[in-house]
Design a protein around this motif. Structure first.
Motif: not given
Length: 113
Positions: A42-55
């Motif tokens: 959802e974040a990276g592919r569909f909305r082209r957002l950058v960032g991360n999700m922590t463990p």
């Protein structure tokens, strides 16, 4: 009057393209690979957002998602997180959303394991 209306709509579209960042704290069934894959898509592919999700913190069942990108995409992603309808009967809640200054450090969206 027409000029004022056009100017107002121009500022709205400029705001939609402004680069912003949000830190989203989610809790619930976030530890599974399925939810994490959904967030990455959802974040990276569909909305082209950058960032991360922590463990995931196993005790609190919380994870933190940091995203940056165009305002309209980030706000849409936050709404998607709040909707929490990713399937497989997982229950996810957004505990907190914080405004952040974009860092420009990320080139893609990453999910840390």
């Amino acid at each position: 009057m027409l000029v004022k209306l056009l100017a107002a709509s121009d500022s709205t579209s400029a705001d939609a393209d402004e680069i912003i960042a949000r830190r989203i704290l989610v809790t619930g069934d976030v530890q599974g690979g399925y939810y994490r894959s959904c967030v990455r898509n959802e974040a990276g592919r569909f909305r082209r957002l950058v960032g991360n999700m922590t463990p995931v913190d196993e005790k609190s069942r919380e994870a933190e998602i940091y995203v940056e990108g165009k305002r309209r995409m980030v706000e849409g992603f936050v709404r998607w997180c709040r909707k929490s309808n990713v399937g497989l009967s997982q229950i996810i809640q957004v505990k907190e959303v914080k405004e952040e200054e974009p860092t420009g450090l990320y080139e893609d969206f990453y999910v840390q394991s």
